[in-house]
Design a protein around this motif. Sequence first.
Motif, PDB file in Angstrom:
ATOM      1  N   ILE A 167      -7.114  10.363  12.357  1.00  0.00           N
ATOM      2  CA  ILE A 167      -6.801  10.630  10.957  1.00  0.00           C
ATOM      3  C   ILE A 167      -6.764   9.290  10.231  1.00  0.00           C
ATOM      4  CG2 ILE A 167      -5.146  11.669   9.370  1.00  0.00           C
ATOM      5  CD1 ILE A 167      -6.363  13.642  11.363  1.00  0.00           C
ATOM      6  N   SER A 168      -7.559   9.165   9.178  1.00  0.00           N
ATOM      7  CA  SER A 168      -7.595   7.903   8.440  1.00  0.00           C
ATOM      8  C   SER A 168      -6.399   7.819   7.500  1.00  0.00           C
ATOM      9  CB  SER A 168      -8.896   7.776   7.654  1.00  0.00           C
ATOM     10  OG  SER A 168      -9.013   8.829   6.735  1.00  0.00           O
ATOM     11  N   GLY A 169      -5.872   6.617   7.344  1.00  0.00           N
ATOM     12  CA  GLY A 169      -4.710   6.396   6.497  1.00  0.00           C
ATOM     13  C   GLY A 169      -5.060   6.459   5.025  1.00  0.00           C
ATOM     14  N   LYS A 170      -4.082   6.836   4.218  1.00  0.00           N
ATOM     15  CA  LYS A 170      -4.297   6.977   2.781  1.00  0.00           C
ATOM     16  C   LYS A 170      -4.053   5.653   2.062  1.00  0.00           C
ATOM     17  CE  LYS A 170      -2.604  11.717   2.641  1.00  0.00           C
ATOM     18  NZ  LYS A 170      -1.589  12.596   2.054  1.00  0.00           N
ATOM     19  N   SER A 171      -4.685   5.500   0.923  1.00  0.00           N
ATOM     20  CA  SER A 171      -4.395   4.372   0.038  1.00  0.00           C
ATOM     21  C   SER A 171      -3.227   4.764  -0.844  1.00  0.00           C
ATOM     22  CB  SER A 171      -5.602   4.027  -0.816  1.00  0.00           C
ATOM     23  OG  SER A 171      -6.672   3.631  -0.006  1.00  0.00           O
ATOM     24  N   LYS A 172      -2.234   3.904  -0.920  1.00  0.00           N
ATOM     25  CA  LYS A 172      -1.038   4.208  -1.698  1.00  0.00           C
ATOM     26  C   LYS A 172      -0.703   3.052  -2.629  1.00  0.00           C
ATOM     27  CE  LYS A 172       0.294   8.177  -0.060  1.00  0.00           C
ATOM     28  NZ  LYS A 172       0.499   9.338  -0.891  1.00  0.00           N
ATOM     29  N   GLY A 173      -0.042   3.367  -3.734  1.00  0.00           N
ATOM     30  CA  GLY A 173       0.450   2.359  -4.647  1.00  0.00           C
ATOM     31  C   GLY A 173      -0.265   2.401  -5.973  1.00  0.00           C
ATOM     32  N   PRO A 174       0.205   1.608  -6.920  1.00  0.00           N
ATOM     33  CA  PRO A 174      -0.446   1.546  -8.223  1.00  0.00           C
ATOM     34  C   PRO A 174      -1.825   0.891  -8.118  1.00  0.00           C
ATOM     35  CG  PRO A 174       1.336  -0.044  -8.089  1.00  0.00           C
ATOM     36  CD  PRO A 174       1.397   0.779  -6.853  1.00  0.00           C
ATOM     37  N   SER A 175      -2.638   1.064  -9.120  1.00  0.00           N
ATOM     38  CA  SER A 175      -4.036   0.632  -9.049  1.00  0.00           C
ATOM     39  C   SER A 175      -4.201  -0.884  -8.897  1.00  0.00           C
ATOM     40  CB  SER A 175      -4.782   1.105 -10.290  1.00  0.00           C
ATOM     41  OG  SER A 175      -4.188   0.563 -11.449  1.00  0.00           O
ATOM     42  N   ASN A 176      -3.246  -1.664  -9.365  1.00  0.00           N
ATOM     43  CA  ASN A 176      -3.390  -3.112  -9.259  1.00  0.00           C
ATOM     44  C   ASN A 176      -2.827  -3.679  -7.949  1.00  0.00           C
ATOM     45  OD1 ASN A 176      -0.727  -2.689  -9.794  1.00  0.00           O
ATOM     46  ND2 ASN A 176      -0.555  -4.154 -11.464  1.00  0.00           N
ATOM     47  N   ASN A 177      -2.082  -2.879  -7.197  1.00  0.00           N
ATOM     48  CA  ASN A 177      -1.486  -3.342  -5.948  1.00  0.00           C
ATOM     49  C   ASN A 177      -1.611  -2.240  -4.897  1.00  0.00           C
ATOM     50  OD1 ASN A 177      -0.121  -4.813  -4.070  1.00  0.00           O
ATOM     51  ND2 ASN A 177       1.905  -4.463  -4.941  1.00  0.00           N
ATOM     52  N   ILE A 178      -2.805  -2.056  -4.377  1.00  0.00           N
ATOM     53  CA  ILE A 178      -3.061  -0.953  -3.460  1.00  0.00           C
ATOM     54  C   ILE A 178      -2.719  -1.361  -2.031  1.00  0.00           C
ATOM     55  CG2 ILE A 178      -4.859   0.522  -2.478  1.00  0.00           C
ATOM     56  CD1 ILE A 178      -6.214   0.512  -5.161  1.00  0.00           C
ATOM     57  N   GLY A 179      -1.930  -0.529  -1.370  1.00  0.00           N
ATOM     58  CA  GLY A 179      -1.644  -0.690   0.045  1.00  0.00           C
ATOM     59  C   GLY A 179      -2.367   0.399   0.813  1.00  0.00           C
ATOM     60  N   HIS A 180      -2.405   0.262   2.126  1.00  0.00           N
ATOM     61  CA  HIS A 180      -3.123   1.227   2.947  1.00  0.00           C
ATOM     62  C   HIS A 180      -2.282   1.582   4.165  1.00  0.00           C
ATOM     63  CE1 HIS A 180      -6.376   2.867   5.484  1.00  0.00           C
ATOM     64  NE2 HIS A 180      -6.911   3.195   4.323  1.00  0.00           N
ATOM     65  N   ARG A 181      -2.091   2.878   4.385  1.00  0.00           N
ATOM     66  CA  ARG A 181      -1.390   3.313   5.588  1.00  0.00           C
ATOM     67  C   ARG A 181      -2.323   3.205   6.783  1.00  0.00           C
ATOM     68  NH1 ARG A 181       1.836   8.730   3.574  1.00  0.00           N
ATOM     69  NH2 ARG A 181       3.224   7.646   2.146  1.00  0.00           N
ATOM     70  N   SER A 182      -1.763   3.013   7.955  1.00  0.00           N
ATOM     71  CA  SER A 182      -2.596   2.813   9.137  1.00  0.00           C
ATOM     72  C   SER A 182      -3.148   4.153   9.642  1.00  0.00           C
ATOM     73  CB  SER A 182      -1.804   2.121  10.234  1.00  0.00           C
ATOM     74  OG  SER A 182      -0.678   2.885  10.561  1.00  0.00           O
ATOM     75  N   ASN A 183      -4.279   4.076  10.329  1.00  0.00           N
ATOM     76  CA  ASN A 183      -4.884   5.250  10.937  1.00  0.00           C
ATOM     77  C   ASN A 183      -4.053   5.678  12.143  1.00  0.00           C
ATOM     78  OD1 ASN A 183      -6.897   4.764   9.091  1.00  0.00           O
ATOM     79  ND2 ASN A 183      -8.300   3.885  10.562  1.00  0.00           N
ATOM     80  N   TRP A 184      -4.134   6.969  12.491  1.00  0.00           N
ATOM     81  CA  TRP A 184      -3.427   7.472  13.657  1.00  0.00           C
ATOM     82  C   TRP A 184      -4.257   8.544  14.327  1.00  0.00           C
ATOM     83  CZ3 TRP A 184      -1.399  12.585  13.410  1.00  0.00           C
ATOM     84  CH2 TRP A 184      -1.398  13.155  12.146  1.00  0.00           C
ATOM     85  N   LYS A 185      -3.912   8.831  15.574  1.00  0.00           N
ATOM     86  CA  LYS A 185      -4.694   9.764  16.376  1.00  0.00           C
ATOM     87  C   LYS A 185      -3.862  11.007  16.685  1.00  0.00           C
ATOM     88  CE  LYS A 185      -8.010   9.372  20.099  1.00  0.00           C
ATOM     89  NZ  LYS A 185      -8.502   8.501  21.172  1.00  0.00           N
TER      90      LYS A 185
END
Length: 100
Positions: A63-81
């Motif tokens: 499962i690919s991680g989602k992009s989270k946060g406001p548009s100018n400071n995007i973070g990314h959750r890690s992938n998991w199985k």
Amino acid sequence: MIYQERLLKILKSTHVSEKTSIQSEKYNTFVFKVAKYATKTDIKNAMNMLFSIKTNNINTVVISGKSKGPSNNIGHRSNWKKAYVVLEKNQKIDFINTIE
């Protein structure tokens, strides 16, 4: 000894959702969050070691991680199985009594 310690780290938790509860009732299928490096053989051996059950089939999905946060400071959750474990007909997992 090292291989047994590795097997203990493979199964992280059960994945509980509406879909997984329906699958566990209808098809005797349980869903687990597993380590990203885990193979189907490792998952099968870990299930046998921890719960003393025989598996019929194992399917895995990353499962690919989602992009989270406001548009100018995007973070990314890690992938998991995720692993779908189909048990044989007369096999059951009793989560309450296996933990001691």
